[in-house]
Design a protein around this motif. Structure first.
Motif, PDB file in Angstrom:
ATOM      1  N   GLU A  89     -38.295 -20.614 -48.695  1.00 29.33           N
ATOM      2  CA  GLU A  89     -37.874 -20.927 -49.732  1.00 29.33           C
ATOM      3  C   GLU A  89     -38.983 -22.314 -49.464  1.00 29.33           C
ATOM      4  N   ALA A  90     -38.839 -22.342 -48.078  1.00 28.00           N
ATOM      5  CA  ALA A  90     -39.816 -24.145 -47.542  1.00 28.00           C
ATOM      6  C   ALA A  90     -41.226 -23.217 -47.777  1.00 28.00           C
ATOM      7  N   GLY A  91     -41.830 -21.982 -48.270  1.00 31.64           N
ATOM      8  CA  GLY A  91     -43.297 -21.597 -48.067  1.00 31.64           C
ATOM      9  C   GLY A  91     -43.972 -21.919 -47.004  1.00 31.64           C
ATOM     10  N   TYR A  92     -42.809 -21.489 -45.587  1.00 32.70           N
ATOM     11  CA  TYR A  92     -44.069 -21.632 -44.303  1.00 32.70           C
ATOM     12  C   TYR A  92     -44.203 -19.902 -43.984  1.00 32.70           C
ATOM     13  N   ILE A  93     -43.378 -19.234 -44.685  1.00 33.13           N
ATOM     14  CA  ILE A  93     -43.188 -17.970 -44.691  1.00 33.13           C
ATOM     15  C   ILE A  93     -43.337 -16.706 -45.507  1.00 33.13           C
ATOM     16  N   GLU A  94     -43.992 -15.689 -45.717  1.00 35.11           N
ATOM     17  CA  GLU A  94     -43.209 -14.575 -46.728  1.00 35.11           C
ATOM     18  C   GLU A  94     -43.358 -13.457 -45.884  1.00 35.11           C
ATOM     19  N   THR A  95     -42.314 -12.529 -46.532  1.00 31.39           N
ATOM     20  CA  THR A  95     -42.341 -11.052 -46.517  1.00 31.39           C
ATOM     21  C   THR A  95     -42.869  -9.911 -46.582  1.00 31.39           C
ATOM     22  N   ALA A  96     -43.581  -9.278 -45.672  1.00 31.71           N
ATOM     23  CA  ALA A  96     -44.353  -8.144 -45.834  1.00 31.71           C
ATOM     24  C   ALA A  96     -43.596  -7.091 -45.998  1.00 31.71           C
ATOM     25  N   GLN A  97     -43.931  -6.825 -47.344  1.00 38.04           N
ATOM     26  CA  GLN A  97     -43.316  -5.578 -47.190  1.00 38.04           C
ATOM     27  C   GLN A  97     -43.487  -4.115 -46.352  1.00 38.04           C
ATOM     28  N   GLY A  98     -42.160  -4.130 -45.422  1.00 37.67           N
ATOM     29  CA  GLY A  98     -42.492  -2.883 -44.746  1.00 37.67           C
ATOM     30  C   GLY A  98     -42.904  -3.349 -43.163  1.00 37.67           C
ATOM     31  N   GLU A  99     -42.776  -3.609 -43.096  1.00 41.85           N
ATOM     32  CA  GLU A  99     -43.648  -4.640 -41.602  1.00 41.85           C
ATOM     33  C   GLU A  99     -42.700  -5.849 -41.016  1.00 41.85           C
ATOM     34  N   GLY A 100     -41.893  -7.062 -42.371  1.00 40.88           N
ATOM     35  CA  GLY A 100     -41.337  -7.858 -41.621  1.00 40.88           C
ATOM     36  C   GLY A 100     -41.049  -9.280 -41.893  1.00 40.88           C
ATOM     37  N   ARG A 101     -41.367 -10.019 -41.525  1.00 41.00           N
ATOM     38  CA  ARG A 101     -41.680 -11.659 -42.166  1.00 41.00           C
ATOM     39  C   ARG A 101     -43.573 -11.953 -41.660  1.00 41.00           C
ATOM     40  N   ARG A 102     -44.390 -12.733 -41.570  1.00 39.35           N
ATOM     41  CA  ARG A 102     -45.528 -12.908 -41.538  1.00 39.35           C
ATOM     42  C   ARG A 102     -45.787 -14.551 -41.690  1.00 39.35           C
ATOM     43  N   VAL A 103     -46.579 -14.947 -41.131  1.00 40.38           N
ATOM     44  CA  VAL A 103     -47.167 -16.695 -41.961  1.00 40.38           C
ATOM     45  C   VAL A 103     -47.525 -16.839 -42.678  1.00 40.38           C
ATOM     46  N   THR A 104     -47.623 -18.101 -44.055  1.00 47.03           N
ATOM     47  CA  THR A 104     -47.835 -17.815 -44.758  1.00 47.03           C
ATOM     48  C   THR A 104     -49.948 -19.303 -44.180  1.00 47.03           C
ATOM     49  N   GLY A 105     -50.646 -19.464 -45.160  1.00 48.54           N
ATOM     50  CA  GLY A 105     -51.236 -20.198 -45.379  1.00 48.54           C
ATOM     51  C   GLY A 105     -50.766 -22.242 -44.802  1.00 48.54           C
ATOM     52  N   ASP A 106     -50.049 -22.282 -45.513  1.00 52.78           N
ATOM     53  CA  ASP A 106     -48.964 -23.779 -45.079  1.00 52.78           C
ATOM     54  C   ASP A 106     -48.685 -23.335 -43.607  1.00 52.78           C
ATOM     55  N   GLY A 107     -47.605 -22.463 -43.532  1.00 50.12           N
ATOM     56  CA  GLY A 107     -47.167 -22.667 -42.240  1.00 50.12           C
ATOM     57  C   GLY A 107     -47.964 -22.428 -41.289  1.00 50.12           C
TER      58      GLY A 107
END
Length: 153
Positions: free
Chosen positions: A111-129
């Motif tokens: 919600e803070a924009g630091y992590i995003e969901t990678a479909q089928g892979e888990g979660r990864r860091v965004t550019g802001d993170g």
């Protein structure tokens, strides 16, 4: 440019937890003070800023290992080496960490924009993170006065 790999993880997590608390990016839910951090524990954590520290640690862990899922993170935050002695009758067992704590903290970081969901892979860091991690690492490196880290300055 300083990255999250250039500073000790413990110092980075501490500074990142303070930064997340200042931004109000993550906040402990009401139930957090009553729950254990895993099945191998007897009591909930006693630290006042436990939630921010765990969220900071999760953000760093996802940046280093990502994309990563909740199941893998449960194993990372579980109790693998200690375990109970079980009265010396049976061998020690490893236990997993609390999935609800990890999942809720990851959702708050999303919600803070630091992590995003990678479909089928888990979660990864965004550019802001990634930029938050690198900026915090730069601040930590400036504060540190260690001879072994002078080459990065």
């Amino acid at each position: 440019m300083t990255t999250l790999f250039d500073v000790p993880a413990e110092d980075l997590n501490e500074a990142l937890a303070e930064r997340l608390a200042d931004e109000d990016a993550v906040a402990a839910p009401d139930w957090a003070r009553f729950v254990k951090t895993g099945t191998g524990r007897e009591l909930p954590p006693e630290q006042e800023d436990f939630w921010q520290r765990r969220a900071a640690s999760l953000l760093r862990k996802v940046a280093v290992d990502g994309p990563v899922g909740v199941g893998t993170l449960r194993g990372e935050y579980g109790d693998s080496s200690k375990g109970s002695t079980r009265y010396k009758v049976r061998p020690k067992r490893s236990t997993k960490g609390s999935g609800n704590i990890i999942r809720t903290a990851l959702q708050q970081l999303e919600e803070a924009g630091y992590i995003e969901t990678a479909q089928g892979e888990g979660r990864r860091v965004t550019g802001d993170g990634r930029s938050l991690l690198d900026e915090t690492a730069g601040d930590v490196l400036e504060e540190l006065d260690r001879p072994e880290l002078e080459r990065y300055a």
